[in-house]
Design a protein around this motif. Sequence first.
Motif, PDB file in Angstrom:
ATOM      1  N   GLY A  56       0.856  -1.485  -0.113  1.00 26.46           N
ATOM      2  CA  GLY A  56      -0.370  -0.027  -0.152  1.00 26.46           C
ATOM      3  C   GLY A  56       0.886   1.117   0.118  1.00 26.46           C
ATOM      4  O   GLY A  56       0.165   2.595  -0.165  1.00 26.46           O
ATOM      5  N   THR A  57       2.470   1.040  -0.372  1.00 24.84           N
ATOM      6  CA  THR A  57       2.763   2.227  -0.537  1.00 24.84           C
ATOM      7  C   THR A  57       3.065   3.179  -1.690  1.00 24.84           C
ATOM      8  O   THR A  57       2.670   4.289  -1.353  1.00 24.84           O
ATOM      9  N   SER A  58       2.684   2.103  -2.395  1.00 27.30           N
ATOM     10  CA  SER A  58       1.764   3.458  -3.768  1.00 27.30           C
ATOM     11  C   SER A  58       0.798   2.459  -4.350  1.00 27.30           C
ATOM     12  O   SER A  58      -0.106   1.667  -3.826  1.00 27.30           O
ATOM     13  N   VAL A  59      -0.083   2.936  -4.627  1.00 30.48           N
ATOM     14  CA  VAL A  59      -1.617   2.924  -5.339  1.00 30.48           C
ATOM     15  C   VAL A  59      -1.983   3.068  -7.072  1.00 30.48           C
ATOM     16  O   VAL A  59      -2.766   2.753  -6.801  1.00 30.48           O
ATOM     17  N   VAL A  60      -0.530   4.347  -6.568  1.00 27.72           N
ATOM     18  CA  VAL A  60      -1.058   4.387  -8.656  1.00 27.72           C
ATOM     19  C   VAL A  60       0.104   4.419  -9.347  1.00 27.72           C
ATOM     20  O   VAL A  60       1.377   5.956  -8.843  1.00 27.72           O
ATOM     21  N   GLY A  61       0.168   4.440 -10.354  1.00 37.73           N
ATOM     22  CA  GLY A  61       1.326   4.880 -11.545  1.00 37.73           C
ATOM     23  C   GLY A  61       1.757   3.725 -12.528  1.00 37.73           C
ATOM     24  O   GLY A  61       1.037   2.918 -12.663  1.00 37.73           O
ATOM     25  N   THR A  62       3.101   3.700 -12.903  1.00 39.54           N
ATOM     26  CA  THR A  62       3.259   3.292 -13.794  1.00 39.54           C
ATOM     27  C   THR A  62       3.998   1.944 -14.315  1.00 39.54           C
ATOM     28  O   THR A  62       4.685   2.189 -12.898  1.00 39.54           O
ATOM     29  N   SER A  63       3.684   0.948 -14.854  1.00 40.48           N
ATOM     30  CA  SER A  63       3.843  -0.230 -14.767  1.00 40.48           C
ATOM     31  C   SER A  63       4.018  -1.068 -15.483  1.00 40.48           C
ATOM     32  O   SER A  63       3.535  -0.712 -17.004  1.00 40.48           O
ATOM     33  N   TRP A  64       4.162  -2.867 -16.362  1.00 38.52           N
ATOM     34  CA  TRP A  64       4.275  -3.135 -16.988  1.00 38.52           C
ATOM     35  C   TRP A  64       3.266  -4.440 -16.958  1.00 38.52           C
ATOM     36  O   TRP A  64       2.859  -4.789 -15.669  1.00 38.52           O
ATOM     37  N   GLN A  65       2.570  -4.755 -17.686  1.00 42.13           N
ATOM     38  CA  GLN A  65       1.696  -5.506 -18.118  1.00 42.13           C
ATOM     39  C   GLN A  65       2.093  -7.336 -17.260  1.00 42.13           C
ATOM     40  O   GLN A  65       0.885  -7.775 -16.906  1.00 42.13           O
ATOM     41  N   VAL A  66       3.410  -7.113 -17.439  1.00 38.26           N
ATOM     42  CA  VAL A  66       3.702  -8.700 -17.028  1.00 38.26           C
ATOM     43  C   VAL A  66       4.598  -8.189 -14.987  1.00 38.26           C
ATOM     44  O   VAL A  66       3.613  -9.168 -14.525  1.00 38.26           O
ATOM     45  N   ILE A  67       3.818  -7.182 -14.696  1.00 39.68           N
ATOM     46  CA  ILE A  67       4.329  -7.090 -13.029  1.00 39.68           C
ATOM     47  C   ILE A  67       2.879  -7.253 -12.879  1.00 39.68           C
ATOM     48  O   ILE A  67       2.714  -7.905 -11.641  1.00 39.68           O
ATOM     49  N   GLN A  68       1.848  -6.562 -13.769  1.00 37.04           N
ATOM     50  CA  GLN A  68       0.523  -7.078 -12.975  1.00 37.04           C
ATOM     51  C   GLN A  68      -0.001  -8.079 -12.982  1.00 37.04           C
ATOM     52  O   GLN A  68      -0.585  -8.634 -12.127  1.00 37.04           O
ATOM     53  N   ASN A  69       0.956  -9.094 -13.527  1.00 35.70           N
ATOM     54  CA  ASN A  69       0.266 -10.984 -13.752  1.00 35.70           C
ATOM     55  C   ASN A  69       0.611 -11.514 -12.712  1.00 35.70           C
ATOM     56  O   ASN A  69      -0.123 -12.662 -12.473  1.00 35.70           O
ATOM     57  N   VAL A  70       1.593 -10.724 -12.114  1.00 36.44           N
ATOM     58  CA  VAL A  70       3.224 -11.374 -10.733  1.00 36.44           C
ATOM     59  C   VAL A  70       2.059 -10.705  -9.535  1.00 36.44           C
ATOM     60  O   VAL A  70       1.756 -11.868  -8.999  1.00 36.44           O
TER      61      VAL A  70
END
Length: 393
Positions: free
Chosen positions: A259-273
Amino acid sequence: MTRKMTQRRVAIALASAAALTLMLAGCGTANSGGGGTAKAAEKLGKTEGSVSILAWPGYVEDGSNDPKVDWVTPFEKETGCTVTTKTFGTSDEAFNLMKTGNYDVISASGDASLRLVASGAVAPVNTKLLKNYDGIFSFLKDRAWNTVDGKSYGVPHGYGANVLMYDTKTFPTAPDSWDVVFEKAGEHAGKVTAYDSPIYIADAAMYLMAHQPDLDIKNPYALDQKQFDAAVKLLKEQKPNISEYWGDYLKEVQSFKSGTSVVGTSWQVIQNVLAGEGGSTAVTIPKEGATGWSDTWMISSKSKSPNCAYAWLDYISSPKANAEATAYFGEAPSSQEACKFRDDCEAYHAGDAEYAKNIWYWTTPIADCVDGRTDVKCVDYAAWTKAWQEIKG
């Protein structure tokens, strides 16, 4: 590809990047000309017996990291070209290494490719000599980051978008704009994350394209001084709201899980993990679009093994090899045929031309504006690098 395999690959690649110091020397380019006298091969000859490859971690796997992950050995048996590999953690490191002339082939992201062309470090590629080139998605070919003055400088590999990741508990409805990390970032002060690279300045420029039309930005990688200053100003305003600039996969995953971060830039593979670990996150491409990457296999203008280099470019773009390499890395493959060897193409929007239209692929910022303007000079990558250090403070 298993989630465990993807997690391991990303951890290796991004942790390596985080451990490296940004190399500033030689990062700028003055123009986008052919950059040298090297010409594309007219025909191929006998393979030389070896090829030296400079690549992102996870792009050239020979079973030494995982016995089950090996697409290099079949290539060596098929061509007689023994592969030696050196990995890099940032595009700046790759650019400086490739300029030495010690490598035959490089996997270059768009924030390095034009620098390589302009410096004369890479040669044009005769795609007619590659039997697998025709099958590559058309929207990846003949683009600003891999083609100069009508000459192709390489073969597209994999691609992906820098998506907006958000915590679904904080955002029950998916944000439809990048304003949540820019103008509205204060609503989640200290919990916004951003990608740690000078190329992230393009994300701010892309946002300004939609929200400050008077700047007349046509391409987020082609910024004159006024446009560039506006993008830098926006990022400096964003800075107080940043929880962290991420370059380390493990930190980004943990940041959203805690919960340290709640929004920002990322990659699809990180979302998959994160999804595989029960995280409460989702990703989207907002209405302004997204930046992204499309990597290119390029051949050194000083290659000692040009025939083996061409053999590698053709092999790695073959459906099975490309499927294995891009799956292990965590990105979309370069052809529809490759999807026959993967079961996750839909998750990566592979081959979706409409999805791809929303992506501004990384392109090296150079003085000769890549948007076609000739009446001004654009801010080159060296200045982007300097400004990024000022932004981060």
